[in-house]
Design an enzyme around this catalytic site. Structure first.
Site, PDB file in Angstrom:
ATOM      1  N   ARG A 102      49.202  88.861  54.662  1.00 32.46           N
ATOM      2  CA  ARG A 102      48.689  87.537  54.319  1.00 32.46           C
ATOM      3  C   ARG A 102      49.525  86.991  53.170  1.00 32.46           C
ATOM      4  NH1 ARG A 102      46.892  87.008  58.472  1.00 32.46           N
ATOM      5  NH2 ARG A 102      44.755  86.711  59.162  1.00 32.46           N
ATOM      6  N   GLU A 124      49.938  78.087  54.142  1.00 35.45           N
ATOM      7  CA  GLU A 124      50.420  77.737  55.485  1.00 35.45           C
ATOM      8  C   GLU A 124      49.811  76.420  55.947  1.00 35.45           C
ATOM      9  OE1 GLU A 124      49.710  81.052  58.133  1.00 35.45           O
ATOM     10  OE2 GLU A 124      50.595  82.432  56.714  1.00 35.45           O
ATOM     11  N   HIS A 165      54.228  82.629  61.115  1.00 31.59           N
ATOM     12  CA  HIS A 165      53.027  83.427  61.433  1.00 31.59           C
ATOM     13  C   HIS A 165      52.974  83.816  62.922  1.00 31.59           C
ATOM     14  CE1 HIS A 165      48.669  84.281  59.919  1.00 31.59           C
ATOM     15  NE2 HIS A 165      49.015  85.128  60.877  1.00 31.59           N
TER      16      HIS A 165
END
Ligand code: 8YV
Length: 323
Positions: free
Chosen positions: A242, A271, A289
């Site tokens: 993360r 993000e 991602h």
């Protein structure tokens, strides 16, 4: 009995959407636009189940409604730190995730990143596409050997272990592990891995450091400037966990001043926003991602949500209950 109403917050693989519709009164998000906090508040008052993903910020603002209708948040993804567990619990909502089914693909992507950054694959691709390749020469885009090096794995759960398997058996790497709880000796023995008690012990030893721990407040900025300083000057950091686990400002400094060899990131603090200083660093590889982004994993994640939902509405404890 009326069919439970279910909101799917983003577009999912078609086969899973079709199967969901067989049993549930499903609201799909065909436009695939993320919902805002107000839309979530309305959804929580309206649907029996909400099926969120990492792009849904389910903090107390979104979840703390006067009369919640939602009884289960069945998350599409293994990480669930985007869900405020306290608020979900206070409203009696069950929370489930989708472990196992994406471990191999996420580890595959961490390997991809490790190889890309070490072998300067991003640089090479950019050069070719820009039409700047002048031909082979002994000193051109020389990278770092991966095989036989030492890999530090932070977080030795399912994905961390898949990473160890690939690195150890595929690339002959020595594995050093940091994990918040002791890892069973027989698990470490599979990869001839050693567990160390602190990050301070792990970081100076490693040529590559790969993050596989959960995100959330507990691990926020775990990789800060002091810890980056402990890495070897030619070591690489890989993050498929993360974004918040890494202090991006500190990482950008380390990359700019070349106090580490490089980094490869699949996840970011905000993000889809990319820190502009980071984006200027050539010794950095970035992907949007993509950890679980394979047809196989994304379908399996959807079917795993369906399993959890079916268990829940059949009155059973869902297999992946995390609340
Ligand atoms: C998912 C992930 O694609 O499962 C996770 O936690 O990070 C990704 O691989 C995404 O989070 C879906 O919610």
């Amino acid at each position: 009995m009326a069919r439970p109403s279910v909101l799917v917050t983003r577009r999912w693989p078609e086969a899973v959407e079709a199967q969901l519709a067989e049993r549930y009164d499903v609201e799909l998000n065909r436009a695939d636009r993320p919902l805002n906090a107000q839309e979530f508040r309305e959804a929580i008052q309206r649907y029996d189940a909400v099926l969120p993903t990492v792009t849904d910020k389910l903090g107390s603002e979104a979840l703390d409604v006067p009369q919640a209708q939602t009884k289960i948040l069945a998350n599409y993804g293994v990480g669930y730190t985007h869900i405020d567990m306290e608020t979900a619990k206070s409203h009696g909502m069950a929370v489930t995730n989708t472990p196992d089914v994406l471990s191999e693909c996420t580890a595959d992507l961490a390997m991809t990143l490790m190889l890309m950054v070490a072998r300067r694959a991003g640089d090479g691709e950019r050069e070719l596409r820009a039409g700047d390749w002048s031909g082979w020469r002994p000193t051109h885009l020389v990278g770092t050997k991966v095989s036989g090096k030492t890999l530090g794995i932070i977080g030795f759960g399912r994905i961390g272990q898949e990473m160890a398997k690939r690195a150890h058996f595929g690339f002959g790497m020595r594995i050093v592990v940091f994990n918040r709880s002791p890892v069973k000796p027989e698990v470490l023995a599979k990869f001839n891995a050693v567990q160390v008690p602190t990050l301070e012990e792990l970081l100076p030893e490693c040529d590559f450091v790969s993050l596989h721990c959960p995100g959330g407040a507990g691990n926020a900025k775990m990789i800060n400037s002091a810890r980056l300083d402990l890495m070897k000057p030619d070591a690489y950091l890989i993050n498929t966990a993360r974004g918040e686990v890494v202090d991006e400002h500190a990482l950008a400094q380390a990359l700019m001043f070349e106090t580490i060899g490089g980094a490869a990131l699949d996840v970011f603090e905000r993000e889809p926003h990319i820190n502009p200083t980071l984006a200027q660093c050539d010794n950095l590889v970035m992907l949007p991602h993509l950890g679980s982004a394979t047809t196989e994993a994304r379908q399996a994640m959807g079917f795993r949500v369906l399993d959890n939902l079916n268990d829940f509405f059949d009155g059973k404890e869902p297999r992946d209950c995390v609340s």
